[in-house]
Write a protein that holds these residues in place. Structure first.
Motif, PDB file in Angstrom:
ATOM      1  N   HIS A  60      68.333 113.846  63.728  1.00  0.00           N
ATOM      2  CA  HIS A  60      68.381 112.561  64.414  1.00  0.00           C
ATOM      3  C   HIS A  60      67.990 112.774  65.867  1.00  0.00           C
ATOM      4  O   HIS A  60      67.864 113.905  66.328  1.00  0.00           O
ATOM      5  CB  HIS A  60      69.769 111.920  64.291  1.00  0.00           C
ATOM      6  N   ARG A 108      68.059 107.972  63.006  1.00  0.00           N
ATOM      7  CA  ARG A 108      68.346 108.936  61.944  1.00  0.00           C
ATOM      8  C   ARG A 108      67.085 109.185  61.111  1.00  0.00           C
ATOM      9  O   ARG A 108      66.405 108.250  60.729  1.00  0.00           O
ATOM     10  CB  ARG A 108      69.484 108.415  61.079  1.00  0.00           C
ATOM     11  N   GLU A 154      67.185 111.773  58.444  1.00  0.00           N
ATOM     12  CA  GLU A 154      67.492 112.532  57.235  1.00  0.00           C
ATOM     13  C   GLU A 154      67.200 111.794  55.936  1.00  0.00           C
ATOM     14  O   GLU A 154      66.997 112.426  54.907  1.00  0.00           O
ATOM     15  CB  GLU A 154      68.936 113.059  57.230  1.00  0.00           C
ATOM     16  N   ASP A 155      67.169 110.483  55.944  1.00  0.00           N
ATOM     17  CA  ASP A 155      66.887 109.734  54.718  1.00  0.00           C
ATOM     18  C   ASP A 155      65.432 109.278  54.611  1.00  0.00           C
ATOM     19  O   ASP A 155      65.074 108.581  53.660  1.00  0.00           O
ATOM     20  CB  ASP A 155      67.814 108.514  54.616  1.00  0.00           C
ATOM     21  N   THR A 195      61.833 109.853  53.591  1.00  0.00           N
ATOM     22  CA  THR A 195      61.166 110.781  52.667  1.00  0.00           C
ATOM     23  C   THR A 195      59.903 111.409  53.254  1.00  0.00           C
ATOM     24  O   THR A 195      59.517 112.493  52.839  1.00  0.00           O
ATOM     25  CB  THR A 195      60.794 110.049  51.350  1.00  0.00           C
TER      26      THR A 195
END
Length: 158
Positions: A58, A146, A148-149, A151
């Motif tokens: 992040h 963020r 991390e999610d 793709t």
């Protein structure tokens, strides 16, 4: 964008000194006279991260994070310079910090960061950002982007 490995401009990684005696140990994480006024903390917290768990990646638009990695546990700290105007834009830096290498990490806005517990014990991380999460009274949006999610994110931990 393909990130290349190199140290990142404006990121401070400073070894922390452990003072030990018969009672245990003490680490001075930071002193006000050692931090620039614009990055001085306004809050502090400690988090526990379990073995194999990652936090991030992040970044913040305005906030500087002042992390203390001192153990128990070892962490791999990942940094990516996503600031278009930085001399090290496009650089990635990864270092192991924690019990074997107590480290203070000052991470400015626009530097994407993550850390992963690479040990077999839970690890503690101290953070003292220079902005209040969600502002005064927790009534504002958190300054956090963020990744991390996502793709298709270029910010990938190995």
């Amino acid at each position: 964008m393909q990130y290349r490995d190199a140290a990142i401009h404006d990121v401070v990684l400073r070894p922390l000194r452990r003072f030990s005696d018969s009672r245990g140990w003490l680490i001075e994480l930071f002193r006000q006279d050692e931090l620039a006024p614009q990055v001085r903390p306004v809050m502090a917290y400690v988090s526990e991260t379990l073995p194999g768990v990652a936090r991030g990646p992040h970044e913040h638009a305005d906030q500087t994070d002042v992390f203390g990695f001192f153990g128990p546990g070892e962490f791999k700290l990942y940094l990516w310079d996503a600031r278009p105007d930085s001399p090290t834009h496009g650089c990635r830096q990864a270092v192991v910090v924690g019990a074997s290498q107590p480290t203070l990490a000052v991470i400015p806005p626009g530097v994407v960061h993550a850390y992963k517990n690479v040990s077999d014990v839970p690890g503690l991380v101290f953070n003292a950002p220079n902005r209040l999460y969600a502002g005064w009274g927790k009534k504002e949006k958190v300054d956090e982007i963020r990744h991390e999610d996502m793709t298709d994110s270029p910010f990938v931990l190995d």
